[in-house]
Design a protein around this motif. Structure first.
Motif, PDB file in Angstrom:
ATOM      1  N   ASP A 136     119.861  66.527 132.175  1.00  0.00           N
ATOM      2  CA  ASP A 136     119.896  66.389 130.722  1.00  0.00           C
ATOM      3  C   ASP A 136     119.706  67.745 130.066  1.00  0.00           C
ATOM      4  O   ASP A 136     118.647  68.352 130.175  1.00  0.00           O
ATOM      5  N   GLY A 174     117.314  54.562 132.369  1.00  0.00           N
ATOM      6  CA  GLY A 174     116.100  53.803 132.113  1.00  0.00           C
ATOM      7  C   GLY A 174     116.159  53.388 130.642  1.00  0.00           C
ATOM      8  O   GLY A 174     116.568  54.184 129.801  1.00  0.00           O
ATOM      9  N   GLU A 193     114.309  50.320 134.676  1.00  0.00           N
ATOM     10  CA  GLU A 193     115.241  51.301 135.251  1.00  0.00           C
ATOM     11  C   GLU A 193     116.607  50.651 135.483  1.00  0.00           C
ATOM     12  O   GLU A 193     116.712  49.648 136.178  1.00  0.00           O
ATOM     13  N   LYS A 194     117.617  51.229 134.885  1.00  0.00           N
ATOM     14  CA  LYS A 194     119.017  50.810 135.046  1.00  0.00           C
ATOM     15  C   LYS A 194     119.175  49.288 135.059  1.00  0.00           C
ATOM     16  O   LYS A 194     119.512  48.690 136.088  1.00  0.00           O
ATOM     17  N   ILE A 206     116.106  56.445 128.274  1.00  0.00           N
ATOM     18  CA  ILE A 206     115.177  57.534 128.563  1.00  0.00           C
ATOM     19  C   ILE A 206     116.006  58.777 128.897  1.00  0.00           C
ATOM     20  O   ILE A 206     116.883  58.737 129.751  1.00  0.00           O
TER      21      ILE A 206
HETATM   22  C1  G1P Z   1     116.891  59.346 135.757  1.00  0.00           C
HETATM   23  C2  G1P Z   1     115.832  58.298 135.364  1.00  0.00           C
HETATM   24  C3  G1P Z   1     116.352  57.418 134.230  1.00  0.00           C
HETATM   25  C4  G1P Z   1     116.762  58.298 133.063  1.00  0.00           C
HETATM   26  C5  G1P Z   1     117.789  59.365 133.527  1.00  0.00           C
HETATM   27  C6  G1P Z   1     118.062  60.348 132.398  1.00  0.00           C
HETATM   28  O1  G1P Z   1     117.981  58.677 136.329  1.00  0.00           O
HETATM   29  O2  G1P Z   1     115.518  57.523 136.496  1.00  0.00           O
HETATM   30  O3  G1P Z   1     115.348  56.522 133.820  1.00  0.00           O
HETATM   31  O4  G1P Z   1     117.334  57.494 132.026  1.00  0.00           O
HETATM   32  O5  G1P Z   1     117.289  60.106 134.636  1.00  0.00           O
HETATM   33  O6  G1P Z   1     119.033  61.279 132.752  1.00  0.00           O
HETATM   34  P1  G1P Z   1     119.129  59.436 137.177  1.00  0.00           P
HETATM   35  O7  G1P Z   1     120.094  59.978 136.168  1.00  0.00           O
HETATM   36  O8  G1P Z   1     118.460  60.505 137.955  1.00  0.00           O
HETATM   37  O9  G1P Z   1     119.761  58.382 138.037  1.00  0.00           O
END
Ligand code: G1P
Length: 293
Positions: A136, A174, A193-194, A206
């Motif tokens: 991000d 999330g 989560e997802k 999130i």
């Molecule tokens: C992670 C977190 C998720 C969040 C996201 C943001 O997921 O587990 O809760 O919304 O980062 O980028 P990932 O993108 O690593 O699967």
């Protein structure tokens, strides 16, 4: 304002394989992919420094030592630049090493984001800390993590960054359930989560920015594998939310999911357009290309 301990440390999980970015991530850590000429991880580090946090903990894994080298002093390169009289380059390289105090810990097994954060326990000990996920990128003033620190200072509870996603994209993130307390801040009731399509409690996702109390560590140590068979930070946050309370703040700024191919290209374009050295030329070139495409 609550009386809170200052946040001096940040954890930067960077142990993932970067499968969303194969083939390049077979040899290059995705955190070193350049946004024009600056790697993603440096943008995260600069965000911390601009927010007043200089003690950084990288969580890496096998094959990702280039990340540590990047922030280390490059004596031979410095000598070469010195000899050739390349002062500006020399200063840029030196500034990079002096930017922050960086430690690294290896996550021995890919057991999920929650487990990666837990790996930092020995260095964070009993202080509140920030977490930044490299995928991000948030272009914002004040910087994204600073926006969270301000909410943390006010409420004295953990804080997660929020961003409203278009309907249908909730299963990628999330997602939180909460009530607005004004000023873009939410008191959270739950986090998932997802979530499966149609089961998301809201469209507030999130973003990878968190300010957490050290109480998250024993919770993480007891969190069972969840979505994808991994120990999820989101699951531990749901437990923290129920026991201690947790807040969310909608970020003000521009967010790029640089872990996604399209998001990455858009991030590069945005950063290029805003650069004083190349911005105008990139704009002219891009407009010409768009007319031809
Ligand atoms: C992670 C977190 C998720 C969040 C996201 C943001 O997921 O587990 O809760 O919304 O980062 O980028 P990932 O993108 O690593 O699967």
């Amino acid at each position: 304002m609550a009386i809170v301990k200052p946040v001096r440390k940040a954890v930067l999980p960077a142990a993932g394989f970067g499968t969303r970015f194969l083939p390049v991530t077979k040899a290059i850590p995705k955190e070193l992919l350049p946004i024009v000429d600056v790697p993603v991880i440096q943008i995260n580090v600069e965000e911390c420094v601009a927010s007043g946090i200089r003690d950084l903990i990288l969580i890496t894994s096998r094959g990702k030592d280039a990340l540590i080298d990047y922030f280390d002093r490059g004596a031979e390169l410095e000598e070469l630049l010195e000899r050739k009289g390349k002062r500006a380059d020399l200063e840029m390289i030196r500034r990079l090493t002096d930017l922050a105090h960086i430690s690294a810990i290896r996550q021995a097994e890919a057991r999920g984001l929650g487990h990666a954060v837990l790996c930092a326990r020995g260095l964070v000990v009993d202080e509140p800390f920030a977490v930044l996920l490299g995928d991000d990128l948030v272009e914002a003033d004040p910087p994204a993590i600073r926006q969270l620190l301000d909410v943390y200072a006010k409420y004295g509870k953990g804080v997660v960054a929020l961003w409203e996603v278009p309907s249908g994209q909730e299963h990628l993130y999330g997602i939180v359930d909460g009530e607005s307390v004004g000023g873009g801040v939410f008191r959270l009731h739950n986090l998932v989560e997802k979530p499966e399509p149609g089961k998301a409690p809201s469209r507030l996702s999130i973003v990878g920015r968190y300010v957490l109390p050290p109480e998250i560590f024993p919770i993480l140590a007891n969190t069972k594998p969840g979505q994808g068979g991994e120990i999820q930070l989101t699951d531990a946050l749901a437990t923290l939310c129920a026991s201690d309370g947790l807040y969310g703040v909608r970020l003000r700024g521009e967010r790029f999911d640089a872990g996604d191919r399209t998001g990455y290209v858009l991030a590069v374009l945005r950063y290029a357009l805003r650069r004083s050295d190349i911005g105008a030329a990139v704009r002219a070139g891009a407009e010409k290309l768009l007319r031809k495409t």
